[in-house]
Every structure is written in structure tokens, then in C-alpha cells.
Write an enzyme that holds these catalytic residues in place. Sequence first.
Site, mmCIF file in Angstrom:
data_model
loop_
_atom_site.group_PDB
_atom_site.id
_atom_site.type_symbol
_atom_site.label_atom_id
_atom_site.label_comp_id
_atom_site.label_asym_id
_atom_site.label_seq_id
_atom_site.Cartn_x
_atom_site.Cartn_y
_atom_site.Cartn_z
ATOM 1 N N GLU A 191 0.385 -1.350 0.124
ATOM 2 C CA GLU A 191 1.150 -0.452 -0.746
ATOM 3 C C GLU A 191 2.545 -1.013 -1.013
ATOM 4 O O GLU A 191 3.062 -0.900 -2.125
ATOM 5 C CB GLU A 191 1.267 0.946 -0.118
ATOM 6 C CG GLU A 191 2.033 1.891 -1.033
ATOM 7 C CD GLU A 191 2.086 3.331 -0.545
ATOM 8 O OE1 GLU A 191 1.759 3.599 0.624
ATOM 9 O OE2 GLU A 191 2.473 4.194 -1.362
ATOM 10 N N ASP B 173 -2.402 0.713 3.919
ATOM 11 C CA ASP B 173 -1.340 1.682 3.664
ATOM 12 C C ASP B 173 -0.539 1.812 4.960
ATOM 13 O O ASP B 173 -1.035 2.360 5.947
ATOM 14 C CB ASP B 173 -1.905 3.044 3.239
ATOM 15 C CG ASP B 173 -0.807 3.946 2.681
ATOM 16 O OD1 ASP B 173 0.377 3.675 2.982
ATOM 17 O OD2 ASP B 173 -1.119 4.911 1.968
ATOM 18 N N ILE C 125 2.108 3.548 5.825
ATOM 19 C CA ILE C 125 2.286 4.970 6.199
ATOM 20 C C ILE C 125 1.704 5.797 5.058
ATOM 21 O O ILE C 125 2.276 5.837 3.962
ATOM 22 C CB ILE C 125 3.766 5.397 6.363
ATOM 23 C CG1 ILE C 125 4.528 4.507 7.348
ATOM 24 C CG2 ILE C 125 3.846 6.857 6.819
ATOM 25 C CD1 ILE C 125 6.019 4.874 7.496
ATOM 26 N N ASP C 126 0.582 6.440 5.272
ATOM 27 C CA ASP C 126 0.059 7.377 4.276
ATOM 28 C C ASP C 126 0.495 8.768 4.714
ATOM 29 O O ASP C 126 0.228 9.187 5.843
ATOM 30 C CB ASP C 126 -1.470 7.313 4.185
ATOM 31 C CG ASP C 126 -1.968 8.227 3.085
ATOM 32 O OD1 ASP C 126 -1.471 8.112 1.954
ATOM 33 O OD2 ASP C 126 -2.828 9.079 3.362
ATOM 34 N N THR D 76 3.943 9.852 3.646
ATOM 35 C CA THR D 76 5.353 9.536 3.955
ATOM 36 C C THR D 76 6.226 10.784 4.007
ATOM 37 O O THR D 76 7.184 10.835 4.771
ATOM 38 C CB THR D 76 5.935 8.543 2.927
ATOM 39 O OG1 THR D 76 5.460 8.866 1.644
ATOM 40 C CG2 THR D 76 5.542 7.129 3.250
ATOM 41 N N ASP E 192 -4.901 4.428 -0.244
ATOM 42 C CA ASP E 192 -4.954 5.794 0.308
ATOM 43 C C ASP E 192 -6.383 6.158 0.731
ATOM 44 O O ASP E 192 -6.577 6.908 1.681
ATOM 45 C CB ASP E 192 -4.498 6.836 -0.726
ATOM 46 C CG ASP E 192 -3.044 6.688 -1.134
ATOM 47 O OD1 ASP E 192 -2.209 6.432 -0.253
ATOM 48 O OD2 ASP E 192 -2.732 6.831 -2.336
HETATM 49 C C1 IPD Z 1 0.317 10.154 -0.678
HETATM 50 C C2 IPD Z 1 -0.509 11.002 0.250
HETATM 51 C C3 IPD Z 1 -0.718 12.375 -0.363
HETATM 52 C C4 IPD Z 1 -1.380 12.307 -1.690
HETATM 53 C C5 IPD Z 1 -0.611 11.397 -2.627
HETATM 54 C C6 IPD Z 1 -0.390 10.028 -1.989
HETATM 55 P P1 IPD Z 1 1.928 8.299 0.369
HETATM 56 O O1 IPD Z 1 0.485 8.848 -0.149
HETATM 57 O O2 IPD Z 1 -1.750 10.414 0.510
HETATM 58 O O3 IPD Z 1 -1.553 13.191 0.435
HETATM 59 O O4 IPD Z 1 -1.457 13.593 -2.233
HETATM 60 O O5 IPD Z 1 -1.395 11.251 -3.786
HETATM 61 O O6 IPD Z 1 0.399 9.237 -2.859
HETATM 62 O O7 IPD Z 1 2.830 8.279 -0.825
HETATM 63 O O8 IPD Z 1 2.400 9.245 1.386
HETATM 64 O O9 IPD Z 1 1.577 6.948 0.916
#
Ligand code: IPD
Length: 264
Positions: free
Chosen positions: A70, A85, A87-88, A90, A212
Site C-alpha cells: 500500500e 497492507d 496497517i489495514d 489505520t 485490503d
Molecule cells: C481501509 C479499511 C476500511 C475500509 C476502507 C479501507 P486502510 O483501509 O480497510 O475498513 O472501509 O475501504 O481503505 O486505509 O485503513 O488501510
Amino acid sequence: METLGTFAHLAEEIAREAGEMLLAKRPARPEVLATKSSPTDVVTALDKASEELIRARIKAVRPDDAILGEEGGSTGDGRVRWIVDPIDGTVNFLYGLPDWAVSIAVEVDGEVVAGVVNVVPRGEVFTAARGEGAWLSGERLRCNTGVPLNRALVATGFGYETGRRRVQAEVLAHVVPRVRDIRRAGSAAADLCSVAAGRVDGYYERGPQVWDYAAGGLVATEAGARLGGLNGRPASPELTLCAAPGLFGELHDLLAPLDPERDA
Ligand code: IPD
């Protein structure tokens, strides 16, 4: 010759190490919140540090593999590609909520063969290898089956842009009256693992990126769920939908006429 188990094992080792680093370095919430307004905030710095650690560990053992992350984008062009990813979730990381994860998938010739989602604050490491099942703490995972739409607990998420959110809210207004309830946990990777573990019955979202859903998607499918997009297309940022096959069909047929792939 590597086996799928080797990939899963290495991904797990690396995801655990990144998780430990993030837990150790995550400052107390007020400090994080105070720096969030700056473009080089603590979250961004730790996102980058996590991805750098993961990349370094992969390269040390498998220097010829491609990596898509990412933060760092795409590097290399081997048959084997790691999808990372760092940190998913964030925003959860920022607020000290428990659903954030390090997500690592391994793809061979375009097919995800191993996936690990380390939901760090919960101490839960979900693992899957293609054809070999999905696992959490030594227990094989099975998604819920036979749940009709009107009894389904459905996870979803929202993008960051206003126009996209407007449509997502509109679509959600049609979904809410037709399901048991909605959950918005804040990490797509964790949501997919929740499908696998039967903590929710299904998941859909417009906008998640491959980092993700790659690892969590394998965890869910290895637990018996179907992962895809609309009209037979694969899961993608256009729309990613996941549930046991019967519910997948019902959710699909509810969503498709709502044109959920548009942005306002
Ligand atoms: C997000 C998370 C979130 C989802 C968003 C993503 P991030 O990733 O997975 O649950 O709803 O679409 O972008 O930005 O925290 O790596």
C-alpha cells in the site's frame, strides 16, 4: 521447491514481527491525535516502517519475488508476488480501536495461494493456504451457511472521498431494512476474517484495494465463503462481496440493481 505451507509460514512470521513492532511503537492516543493533521503524521510513519520491515524480511529470503505494498507500490516482476497492507484499519490504529491488522498475501502466477491477517490488538492471526483451509489458533474456520438475507449480519465499509460515501450511504439505506444488521468494524481484512470465523455472515464494500482483501479473501474462501464482484466478476475495488454461496447470491441480487459501483 516451496510449498503453499512455506509461503503461509513465512508470511505469518513476518506479519507477527510487524505486528509486534507496531504495538511497541504505537504512541498513546492523544499524541497520535495531535500529530494526525500533519501529512507526515505518526500513523503514516508507522505504516511506512511496517511496510519497510515486511519488504526487508521478504527480500532477505526471497530476493526475486515481486512485492505490491500500500505504501511502497509495486516492485519486482517475479512469478511470486507478495501483496502487503502494513496497517489495514489505520483509523482504528489511530483511535486505539481493536480492529487493525497487518495483512500479507502471496500470489503465484496471479492466484493468491497464501494469506495471513494479523489482527494485532486482538492477538489473532488468521492464516490460509489454498486448498489447505483457513485457521485461527489451531482451529479450522468455517463460515456461516444457510443464513437468509433477512437474518444476515453484514459487514461493510466506506471510502474516504465524499462523493463515494454519498453513494455508499444511499446503497446502505436500501440494505439496512433487508438484513439483520450492519457492522462497520473499520478493517476490510478483519471483516473478511470475520466472515471466515462466522462473526458476521457477509461483507460487501465498494473501494477496497487488493492489499485490503487479498489475504482476508483467501481466509474467507478457504472457510467456505464465496468471494467476488458483481455479475460474475472477480473481487475488485469496483465491488468486493463475500459470504457463503447462498447469501452471496441474495446479497448480490439486492446490491446489483442499486448500481453500487458508481461515485457521485
Ligand atoms: C481501509 C479499511 C476500511 C475500509 C476502507 C479501507 P486502510 O483501509 O480497510 O475498513 O472501509 O475501504 O481503505 O486505509 O485503513 O488501510
